[in-house]
Design a protein around this motif. Sequence first.
Motif, PDB file in Angstrom:
ATOM      1  N   THR A 143       0.837  -1.200   0.000  1.00  0.00           N
ATOM      2  CA  THR A 143       0.000   0.000   0.000  1.00  0.00           C
ATOM      3  C   THR A 143       0.875   1.255   0.000  1.00  0.00           C
ATOM      4  O   THR A 143       1.781   1.395   0.829  1.00  0.00           O
ATOM      5  CB  THR A 143      -0.919   0.011   1.231  1.00  0.00           C
ATOM      6  OG1 THR A 143      -1.782  -1.126   1.181  1.00  0.00           O
ATOM      7  CG2 THR A 143      -1.770   1.275   1.248  1.00  0.00           C
ATOM      8  N   SER A 145       1.077   5.182   0.549  1.00  0.00           N
ATOM      9  CA  SER A 145       0.378   6.273   1.232  1.00  0.00           C
ATOM     10  C   SER A 145       1.192   7.551   1.085  1.00  0.00           C
ATOM     11  O   SER A 145       2.423   7.509   0.945  1.00  0.00           O
ATOM     12  CB  SER A 145       0.194   5.949   2.715  1.00  0.00           C
ATOM     13  OG  SER A 145      -0.519   4.742   2.883  1.00  0.00           O
ATOM     14  N   ALA A 158      -3.993   6.628   1.712  1.00  0.00           N
ATOM     15  CA  ALA A 158      -3.624   5.555   0.776  1.00  0.00           C
ATOM     16  C   ALA A 158      -4.086   5.929  -0.616  1.00  0.00           C
ATOM     17  O   ALA A 158      -5.253   6.280  -0.828  1.00  0.00           O
ATOM     18  CB  ALA A 158      -4.250   4.241   1.218  1.00  0.00           C
ATOM     19  N   ARG A 161      -2.041   0.502  -4.327  1.00  0.00           N
ATOM     20  CA  ARG A 161      -1.346  -0.642  -3.756  1.00  0.00           C
ATOM     21  C   ARG A 161      -0.529  -1.320  -4.853  1.00  0.00           C
ATOM     22  O   ARG A 161      -1.073  -1.669  -5.918  1.00  0.00           O
ATOM     23  CB  ARG A 161      -2.349  -1.639  -3.160  1.00  0.00           C
ATOM     24  CG  ARG A 161      -1.719  -2.834  -2.487  1.00  0.00           C
ATOM     25  CD  ARG A 161      -2.798  -3.684  -1.855  1.00  0.00           C
ATOM     26  NE  ARG A 161      -2.235  -4.874  -1.220  1.00  0.00           N
ATOM     27  CZ  ARG A 161      -2.956  -5.795  -0.582  1.00  0.00           C
ATOM     28  NH1 ARG A 161      -4.269  -5.642  -0.498  1.00  0.00           N
ATOM     29  NH2 ARG A 161      -2.384  -6.833  -0.046  1.00  0.00           N
TER      30      ARG A 161
END
Length: 247
Positions: A143, A145, A158, A161
């Motif tokens: 992920t 962020s 986020a 991914r």
Amino acid sequence: MDRLIYTAMTGAKHVFMQQAGTANNLANASTIGFKSQEHRFRAVPVEGAGMPTRAFVVDASVSDVMDEGPLMFTGRNLDVAVNGKGWLAVQLPDGSEAYTRAGSLDVDVTGLLQTKGGYSVVGDGGPINIPPDNTIEIAPDGTVSVVPSFGTPNNANAIGRIKLVNPPEANMVRGADGLFRMRDGQAAPADQTVKLTSGTLEGSNVNVTDAMVNLISLSRQFEMQIKMLQTADTNAQRADQLLSLSS
């Protein structure tokens, strides 16, 4: 002509090819995420009357060594290493997927998350676009962020991914660009069990000491094959002299 010449010739040719492969491994001993290669040969018996013990050498295959390389801590937030088995998915110029373990990532001028080779990292919704003026964090599950680097610090948001895959290694093949692909040309499915370590890179799996010793051994094998060629030539000249004296 004596069959020894053909036997020694094929041996010298393939030892030379193996030397080239070992030299390529040594040249990539410091390349991030590099997987070494090895040539595999097999002997083909010379068919026909007489000399049944002689054999030609043929190059059976070039295989990739999938052993993991050493992990190196860098502390850089855009460096990631795959823990154990697995690969990072990247997008090729033609839109297809390829896979790499070279996790030294960067953000280009358009905001795309890319590898150092300029390939966009594939996320769960396509290439991952990083907003400007943000600090990037990559979690173990891939992920990505971001935290705004201006004004009052906010919570991490986020934005995507990274696609992580772990297909059977036997179904993968290395391309001329050094990236791996599926043999059937299809995209590998995402595997949520693959994990990343942030701030770390995987080094090359080339063992420099073994490669150097192997290179010296191959050099001596090549010299031996050349000496066999010279011996065959000398034998042929002596035989010609004997035949000319007897005629």
